[in-house]
Design a protein around this motif. Structure first.
Motif, PDB file in Angstrom:
ATOM      1  N   ALA A   1       0.845  -1.197   0.000  1.00 53.01           N
ATOM      2  CA  ALA A   1       0.000   0.000   0.000  1.00 53.01           C
ATOM      3  C   ALA A   1       0.878   1.244   0.000  1.00 53.01           C
ATOM      4  O   ALA A   1       1.871   1.314   0.738  1.00 53.01           O
ATOM      5  CB  ALA A   1      -0.920   0.013   1.213  1.00 53.01           C
ATOM      6  N   VAL A   2       0.520   2.212  -0.825  1.00 55.48           N
ATOM      7  CA  VAL A   2       1.292   3.457  -0.907  1.00 55.48           C
ATOM      8  C   VAL A   2       0.344   4.651  -0.920  1.00 55.48           C
ATOM      9  O   VAL A   2      -0.846   4.525  -1.225  1.00 55.48           O
ATOM     10  CB  VAL A   2       2.192   3.497  -2.169  1.00 55.48           C
ATOM     11  CG1 VAL A   2       3.222   2.371  -2.122  1.00 55.48           C
ATOM     12  CG2 VAL A   2       1.373   3.420  -3.452  1.00 55.48           C
ATOM     13  N   GLU A   3       0.891   5.796  -0.591  1.00 53.87           N
ATOM     14  CA  GLU A   3       0.148   7.039  -0.699  1.00 53.87           C
ATOM     15  C   GLU A   3       1.126   8.190  -0.908  1.00 53.87           C
ATOM     16  O   GLU A   3       2.336   8.067  -0.630  1.00 53.87           O
ATOM     17  CB  GLU A   3      -0.718   7.302   0.535  1.00 53.87           C
ATOM     18  CG  GLU A   3       0.041   7.637   1.789  1.00 53.87           C
ATOM     19  CD  GLU A   3      -0.876   8.007   2.948  1.00 53.87           C
ATOM     20  OE1 GLU A   3      -2.098   7.985   2.791  1.00 53.87           O
ATOM     21  OE2 GLU A   3      -0.336   8.318   4.034  1.00 53.87           O
ATOM     22  N   GLU A   4       0.604   9.302  -1.384  1.00 51.79           N
ATOM     23  CA  GLU A   4       1.422  10.498  -1.549  1.00 51.79           C
ATOM     24  C   GLU A   4       1.723  11.085  -0.186  1.00 51.79           C
ATOM     25  O   GLU A   4       0.831  11.215   0.662  1.00 51.79           O
ATOM     26  CB  GLU A   4       0.675  11.510  -2.422  1.00 51.79           C
ATOM     27  CG  GLU A   4       1.480  12.726  -2.802  1.00 51.79           C
ATOM     28  CD  GLU A   4       0.759  13.618  -3.799  1.00 51.79           C
ATOM     29  OE1 GLU A   4       1.042  14.832  -3.799  1.00 51.79           O
ATOM     30  OE2 GLU A   4      -0.086  13.110  -4.557  1.00 51.79           O
ATOM     31  N   VAL A   5       2.993  11.433   0.041  1.00 54.22           N
ATOM     32  CA  VAL A   5       3.390  12.017   1.319  1.00 54.22           C
ATOM     33  C   VAL A   5       4.025  13.386   1.061  1.00 54.22           C
ATOM     34  O   VAL A   5       4.545  13.642  -0.028  1.00 54.22           O
ATOM     35  CB  VAL A   5       4.386  11.095   2.073  1.00 54.22           C
ATOM     36  CG1 VAL A   5       3.758   9.742   2.345  1.00 54.22           C
ATOM     37  CG2 VAL A   5       5.685  10.928   1.308  1.00 54.22           C
ATOM     38  N   PRO A   6       3.968  14.298   2.026  1.00 49.16           N
ATOM     39  CA  PRO A   6       4.597  15.604   1.836  1.00 49.16           C
ATOM     40  C   PRO A   6       6.086  15.455   1.545  1.00 49.16           C
ATOM     41  O   PRO A   6       6.753  14.596   2.128  1.00 49.16           O
ATOM     42  CB  PRO A   6       4.360  16.305   3.183  1.00 49.16           C
ATOM     43  CG  PRO A   6       3.205  15.597   3.790  1.00 49.16           C
ATOM     44  CD  PRO A   6       3.306  14.182   3.339  1.00 49.16           C
ATOM     45  N   ARG A   7       6.613  16.289   0.645  1.00 46.05           N
ATOM     46  CA  ARG A   7       8.016  16.179   0.263  1.00 46.05           C
ATOM     47  C   ARG A   7       8.945  16.232   1.486  1.00 46.05           C
ATOM     48  O   ARG A   7       9.944  15.520   1.542  1.00 46.05           O
ATOM     49  CB  ARG A   7       8.394  17.320  -0.697  1.00 46.05           C
ATOM     50  CG  ARG A   7       7.759  17.253  -2.059  1.00 46.05           C
ATOM     51  CD  ARG A   7       8.246  16.096  -2.902  1.00 46.05           C
ATOM     52  NE  ARG A   7       9.670  16.148  -3.213  1.00 46.05           N
ATOM     53  CZ  ARG A   7      10.294  15.247  -3.966  1.00 46.05           C
ATOM     54  NH1 ARG A   7       9.621  14.234  -4.475  1.00 46.05           N
ATOM     55  NH2 ARG A   7      11.588  15.345  -4.210  1.00 46.05           N
ATOM     56  N   GLU A   8       8.582  17.066   2.454  1.00 47.86           N
ATOM     57  CA  GLU A   8       9.454  17.208   3.617  1.00 47.86           C
ATOM     58  C   GLU A   8       9.446  15.969   4.513  1.00 47.86           C
ATOM     59  O   GLU A   8      10.249  15.857   5.449  1.00 47.86           O
ATOM     60  CB  GLU A   8       9.068  18.440   4.442  1.00 47.86           C
ATOM     61  CG  GLU A   8       7.695  18.384   5.090  1.00 47.86           C
ATOM     62  CD  GLU A   8       6.568  18.903   4.187  1.00 47.86           C
ATOM     63  OE1 GLU A   8       5.472  19.150   4.728  1.00 47.86           O
ATOM     64  OE2 GLU A   8       6.806  19.038   2.968  1.00 47.86           O
TER      65      GLU A   8
END
Length: 290
Positions: free
Chosen positions: A157-164
């Motif tokens: 499972a994956v998701e978009e995470v904040p770049r920081e």
């Protein structure tokens, strides 16, 4: 090839929640009136899992006690005719078949999963991290199992995470199949922002073929001097396809203080009894200019 077994690693020290976790496992921190780990087990059951292996450590006895029977408490509730509470307590101890394996020292997620190899016995299995709560009508683990049943390959499972925050995740690159699914091309454990191939991070849900064990066994210590599951996935990807799936649902990282507080607030707002008072309190706080 049905996925009926799950490993729930819960041996971490919980240092981000010290001093509370000096005597309480972080997985037992409550979201209103249920500990985080209860929600994780419920997700596994709702996904068709009927056999759970907890990987615990020396300080995690409270997890075993929670899912065990409580004769004194049950007798007290029965004598005082608190039938609804009695049923709730009894249901907890009969939710699913649960087994416990102790990780002797915290050597990383990959090492924790390796301790469950004998119990898995060559079957495909799910992994659910004990500090992620994911809310959706279709459980996240069930979504992964459906992908696995279609392609017969390990799925993460994956998701978009904040770049920081990419340096806190295993970050992937992949070849898209559709809007939610891709074939994994690479995965890097906790890269710097400059090194990260994307801002798509693996979160705490996986379905693996049993070959993952051999791959973990062949890895050496990685980031943080630990046996990293990410390194095992990377090696597995060289031998067979691995899929990355953007799950549908709301994830709460309760291993993070802010994520934990967000979970409490959101769950309170969904509680019919508490919601009106919580909304009024929030309005008062905001109105005071705090």
């Amino acid at each position: 090839m049905d996925v009926k077994k799950a490993v729930i690693p819960a041996a971490g020290l919980g240092t981000r929640f010290l001093p509370a976790t000096k005597s309480m496992p972080k997985e037992m921190l409550p979201i209103i009136d249920k500990p985080v780990i209860h929600y994780v087990v419920e997700e596994a059951i709702a996904s068709g899992i009927d056999d759970i292996i907890f990987v615990t450590g020396r300080s995690k006895r409270a997890i075993e006690d929670y899912f065990d029977e409580s004769p004194e408490l049950q007798m007290h509730l029965k004598e005082h005719h608190k039938d609804s509470l009695l049923k709730m307590v009894e249901d907890i101890s009969s939710m699913v078949d649960i087994h416990y394996i102790r990780q002797k020292e915290p050597r990383g997620l990959g090492d924790a999963i390796m301790t469950a190899k004998k119990h898995i016995s060559g079957d495909p299995f799910a992994v659910l991290l004990g500090d992620d709560i994911i809310v959706n009508d279709v459980p996240c683990t069930k979504q992964l199992i459906e992908v696995f049943q279609k392609y017969r390959c390990s799925t993460i499972a994956v998701e978009e995470v904040p770049r920081e925050k990419v340096s806190s995740y295993g970050i992937i690159s992949g070849k898209p199949i559709d809007d939610s699914l891709c074939i994994l091309e690479d995965i890097i454990e906790k890269p710097s922002v400059e090194e990260a191939p994307s801002n798509i991070g693996a979160i705490g849900r996986y379905v693996f073929t049993p070959e993952i064990f051999d791959c973990i066994n062949k890895t050496s210590t990685g980031v943080g001097g630990e046996i990293q599951l990410t390194d095992g996935i990377r090696l597995l990807n060289e031998q067979q396809k691995v899929y990355a799936y953007r799950f549908a649902g709301q994830r709460y990282d309760t291993g993070d203080k802010l994520g934990y507080v967000k979970a409490i607030v959101d769950f309170a707002l969904k509680n019919e009894e508490m919601a009106p008072s919580i909304r009024e309190h929030i309005k008062n706080v905001l109105g005071s200019g705090f």
